[in-house]
Design an enzyme around this catalytic site. Structure first.
Site, PDB file in Angstrom:
ATOM      1  N   ASP A 487      -2.995   1.201 -13.488  1.00  0.00           N
ATOM      2  CA  ASP A 487      -2.454   0.009 -12.829  1.00  0.00           C
ATOM      3  C   ASP A 487      -3.429  -1.149 -12.794  1.00  0.00           C
ATOM      4  OD1 ASP A 487       0.063   0.844 -12.071  1.00  0.00           O
ATOM      5  OD2 ASP A 487      -0.659   1.757 -10.219  1.00  0.00           O
TER       6      ASP A 487
HETATM    7  C1  GLC Z   1      -1.997   5.597  -8.640  1.00  0.00           C
HETATM    8  C2  GLC Z   1      -0.585   5.199  -8.959  1.00  0.00           C
HETATM    9  C3  GLC Z   1      -0.244   5.541 -10.374  1.00  0.00           C
HETATM   10  C4  GLC Z   1      -1.279   5.002 -11.306  1.00  0.00           C
HETATM   11  C5  GLC Z   1      -2.673   5.395 -10.891  1.00  0.00           C
HETATM   12  C6  GLC Z   1      -3.742   4.760 -11.729  1.00  0.00           C
HETATM   13  O1  GLC Z   1      -2.121   6.969  -8.646  1.00  0.00           O
HETATM   14  O2  GLC Z   1       0.316   5.820  -8.093  1.00  0.00           O
HETATM   15  O3  GLC Z   1       1.027   5.069 -10.727  1.00  0.00           O
HETATM   16  O4  GLC Z   1      -0.980   5.480 -12.568  1.00  0.00           O
HETATM   17  O5  GLC Z   1      -2.882   5.033  -9.564  1.00  0.00           O
HETATM   18  O6  GLC Z   1      -3.828   3.400 -11.562  1.00  0.00           O
HETATM   19  C1  GLC Z   2      -2.039   1.445  -7.649  1.00  0.00           C
HETATM   20  C2  GLC Z   2      -2.876   2.672  -7.433  1.00  0.00           C
HETATM   21  C3  GLC Z   2      -4.295   2.413  -7.304  1.00  0.00           C
HETATM   22  C4  GLC Z   2      -4.670   1.012  -7.578  1.00  0.00           C
HETATM   23  C5  GLC Z   2      -3.780   0.074  -6.787  1.00  0.00           C
HETATM   24  C6  GLC Z   2      -3.892  -1.313  -7.271  1.00  0.00           C
HETATM   25  O1  GLC Z   2      -0.673   1.714  -7.560  1.00  0.00           O
HETATM   26  O2  GLC Z   2      -2.587   3.399  -6.300  1.00  0.00           O
HETATM   27  O3  GLC Z   2      -5.068   3.363  -7.864  1.00  0.00           O
HETATM   28  O4  GLC Z   2      -5.998   0.835  -7.205  1.00  0.00           O
HETATM   29  O5  GLC Z   2      -2.427   0.409  -6.798  1.00  0.00           O
HETATM   30  O6  GLC Z   2      -3.401  -2.213  -6.330  1.00  0.00           O
END
Ligand code: GLC
Ligand code: GLC
Length: 813
Positions: A487
């Site tokens: 993300d």
């Molecule tokens: C969190 C989010 C997931 C994402 C991950 C890495 O676990 O729930 O959707 O892939 O962060 O950013």
């Molecule tokens: C995402 C994940 C996380 C990330 C955040 C960004 O869904 O949970 O790992 O740091 O949101 O805002």
């Protein structure tokens, strides 16, 4: 490493984690409830309850970001002479003669002893009931008669957990309660648009009560010294506005050796519009009376508890291993499966790190979670797949999240995360392999929940694959869109404005060249699954069409995605390499190593082995594999949120546990059992529990999302426990790739990958209508099953053909 203090231990026989010191390094919580009514409970009885949706239907109040950290919960105050204490130590923190908290499968039991009195509370949500039971047993273990004063305590949330925390100009004037016998009713907003109320009941006469917080606590007191309790005198207050609470007051005499049970019940009721009131302004309590009557004796409560335990016996009987290694067996047989079920129920909504008011269900998250629970509750997995697919767009893209209450896609976040569509194949294939239910592919499923747009689920899978193919960049690799699994790698968001969201601001995507090697690997893995599925369905042309696309993707990765020692991570907006030796920082990333090794891209040329070696060399540390290395030391405008975190945390070189299993599976496919196992054990909670309870901080019985990486200030510190894709991935990895019991369309494939030191082990697996008892004889091999014997007869190959009934299998490596 110095010997770390221990706060508890596993009790495998009872499937419990036993906490023996209330002052854990962080609240260690558990989850109650399996369907509609849910609670979070910490080891000192902190936490809260809600009905279905942690934001819109919060029943009791909880303050996140509080001091002290975990304040507010279901508290019992016991006044014995001048001493006031709580069985869970908090909030009075009176030193106890004995303390124990046992977190079990959907229940928690907290026991305290003080001055010859034992108070033990069993907390659980009975199956199919909208209520939390708190069965309190008080026992006089002294030689004197005890005269005790007992005060219960719950604080109501005014339903919407978000406005409850901010709209005080209104909130302080809306609170309403009713009191009837031993039941306190919370009916705020019932007079207008709400058809629901909550209640707190005890199955004994009470000698007083309080329902107004400030009257009970005192404006200048705290939960630790409420004035009513300290003075031993309830005020019988009736809340009008301000902050309604529920507290019962009971006087109890206990003879030496005598014990008494009290059943407290926190319930939730919904009424029909035309049956809301029994008299003007008086709520209709018929359903509440009925619910109370179902749980008003110790016998009824014990029976409901036995039913809950039986449910867990059944759920945990589906896959059971006996290896002789307790640390492995307890995670596989108990805690990993339990965490998967909790993740199914809560997605990413409510934990002690997720406030329950934030995000909905993730498209990618929910598909991944599915592999963790599909063997336990296939019908609910089926429904979940349909719900998820219904939020897809006609072009194959999808809403990134949807709300569980409405099942509608979430407009604030929208779509454009280009990995999302592939996960639908991942989830659906797992479901069909477990159940053999191909009929799901014929279900008619709408786009964006619009009636009249329905096509078959199979069609949804097809457009998912096509969405990737139609969105390729200059290197014929998948365009990343807003972000892929990570993300925080935001290659089309260029932001200097701290008030902008990295996820939803996509300010220059026109002309982007940003491509993802992670999606490339994911596409190859799910593409191979899709091809196999098409062949199974007799769709030879479609299989051939997709095989071509998969082959082309493999070529593109080999040509443009290999950096010499590892796979690149991405190309940025301008077409520059990310995750390359040429970069100053973050030269190597884990996601593309994981997915491209799982896809076995270039295995024949040694690419997979080199990539896996590089993970060991650059990413691995004592606590697991970090996400990238070296960490970013400054914010990079072109990369987005990933470079906003300090070194070693979260997506910037934290150990993001979720993606460690990808590399572990890569190791397993490559037959490197020793390496797979050593990576796995580093993030396996039971191994961490043994060594690092203080450092790790968070619950030692479940995985957390992130452990601080080697570049962090305090490597090894865990955060964001419980609700993480790690649960499902750990399960998928150990059950299918390490222990090697892999559901397939026509049966179970046996293909373990083990450390050389592994001894014989047995897996009992219920699969559709069959029961298999499978014993593996590794004989020191890491990989490669030589012979499978089914019910005394050798079979060809390694897939045990499915047939109902009981079967005994022996596999020799
Ligand atoms: C969190 C989010 C997931 C994402 C991950 C890495 O676990 O729930 O959707 O892939 O962060 O950013
Ligand atoms: C995402 C994940 C996380 C990330 C955040 C960004 O869904 O949970 O790992 O740091 O949101 O805002």
């Amino acid at each position: 490493m110095e010997q770390q203090k221990r706060y508890g231990h596993f009790d495998d026989q009872h499937r419990e984690y036993v906490i023996t010191d209330p002052q854990t390094p962080w609240p260690w919580i558990n989850y109650l409830g399996n369907e509609d009514f849910f609670s979070l409970i910490s080891n000192t009885a902190g936490g809260y309850s809600f009905y279905k949706d942690a934001k819109f239907r919060r029943i009791t109040r909880y303050r996140y970001n509080n001091v002290p950290m975990d304040n507010g919960g279901r508290y019992f105050y016991i006044k014995d002479g001048d001493t006031v204490w709580n069985p869970g130590w908090k909030p009075c923190k009176t030193p106890l003669d004995f303390y124990e908290c046992r977190h079990g499968m959907s229940y928690t039991r907290i026991t305290g002893r003080k001055n010859g009195v034992e108070a033990s509370v069993l907390f659980f949500v009975p199956l199919k009931k909208w209520a939390e039971v708190q069965k309190l047993t008080l026992k006089n273990e002294s030689k004197e008669v005890k005269q005790l004063k007992l005060f219960s305590f719950e604080e109501w949330c005014l339903w919407n957990a978000a406005t409850d925390m901010e709209n005080f100009q209104r909130n302080f004037s809306t609170g309403e309660v009713e009191i009837e016998g031993s039941t306190i009713y919370h009916k705020t907003e019932y007079r207008e648009r709400r058809n629901h109320y909550a209640f707190y009941h005890v199955n004994a006469p009470i000698q007083g009560f309080d329902t107004d917080r400030e009257t009970f606590v005192g404006l200048y007191n705290e939960f630790a010294d409420p004035q009513a309790v300290m003075e031993g005198k309830p005020r019988n207050s009736h809340a009008h506005g301000w902050s309604p609470i529920a507290s019962h007051y009971i006087e109890i005499t206990l003879q030496p050796g005598e014990s008494k049970d009290f059943v407290f019940l926190l319930g939730y009721i919904e009424n029909e519009q035309d049956e809301k009131f029994e008299a003007p302004q008086v709520i209709n309590k018929k359903k509440a009376h009925a619910l109370i009557a179902e749980l008003d004796t110790t016998e009824k409560v014990d029976k409901a508890f036995a039913e809950l335990c039986a449910l867990w016996d059944n759920l945990l009987n589906i896959y059971k291993v006996r290896t002789g290694n307790d640390k492995l067996d307890r995670m596989v047989n108990i805690w990993n499966q339990y965490q998967c079920m909790v993740t199914f129920n809560f997605s990413r909504s409510a934990s002690f790190f997720e406030s329950g008011v934030g995000r909905g269900m993730g498209f990618r998250d929910s598909n991944q979670d599915l592999v963790g629970f599909v063997h336990q509750i296939p019908p609910r997995a089926r429904q979940r797949i349909i719900d998820i697919a219904s939020t897809q767009f006609p072009d194959g893209g999808c809403y990134h999240q949807y709300q569980p209450l409405t099942k509608r896609g979430n407009n604030d976040i929208g779509g454009g995360f280009n990995d999302d569509p592939c996960w639908l194949i991942f989830g659906t294939v797992a479901y069909i392999k477990e159940t053999g239910d191909f009929s799901i592919l014929d279900e008619m499923v709408p786009f964006d929940n619009q009636p009249g747009t329905e096509v078959t689920l199979f069609e949804h899978l097809k457009i998912s694959m096509d969405h990737v193919i139609k969105n390729l960049g200059p290197h014929m690799l998948p365009l990343i869109g807003r972000a892929d699994w990570n993300d925080c790698l935001n290659l089309n968001c260029f932001s200097w404005d701290p008030n902008e969201s990295f996820q939803t601001t996509e300010n220059v995507s026109e002309g982007t060249k940003a491509e993802s090697l992670m999606i490339a690997g994911l596409f190859v893995v799910t593409g191979k699954d899709y091809v196999a599925l098409c062949k199974k369905l007799g769709k030879a042309d479609e299989a051939a069409r997709m095989q071509q696309a998969v082959d082309a993707m493999i070529e593109a990765v080999k040509k443009h995605g290999w950096d010499g020692e590892w796979y690149l991570r991405a190309y940025d907006f301008y077409g520059r390499k990310i995750g390359s030796n040429e970069c100053d920082e973050a030269k190597i990333f884990i996601e593309s190593q994981g997915w491209c090794t799982m896809a076995e891209i270039g295995a024949e040329d040694g690419l997979v082995a080199k990539s896996l070696d590089s993970c060991k060399k650059y990413l691995e540390c004592e606590h697991g594999m970090v996400l990238n290395n070296p960490a970013f030391t400054k914010y990079i405008y072109e990369y987005g949120e990933i470079s906003s975190y300090p070194e070693g945390y979260k997506e910037n070189a934290g150990i993001f546990c979720h993606n460690n299993p990808w590399v572990i599976i890569g190791e397993c496919l490559a037959g490197r059992g020793n390496d797979a196992w050593s990576h796995y054990a580093k993030i396996l909670p039971s191994y961490v529990e043994e060594k690092y309870q203080t450092l790790h901080k968070v619950e030692p019985y479940v995985n957390c999302q992130m452990v601080a990486g080697k570049d962090a200030f305090r490597p090894g510190e865990g955060k964001n426990s419980w609700l993480t894709g790690t649960a499902a991935w750990m399960w998928y990895t150990v059950s299918e790739f390490i222990l090697g019991i892999k559901p397939d369309y026509d049966g179970i494939r046996i293909d373990p990958c083990l450390p050389e030191t592994a001894g014989d082990y047995t897996v009992k697996r219920k699969f559709r209508d069959a029961d298999y008892e499978i014993t593996i004889h590794p004989n020191g091999a890491q990989k490669g099953v030589k012979q499978v014997i089914l019910d005394g007869q050798p079979i060809d190959g390694t897939v045990i053909p499915y047939s109902p009934g009981k079967h005994v299998v022996e596999a020799t490596m």
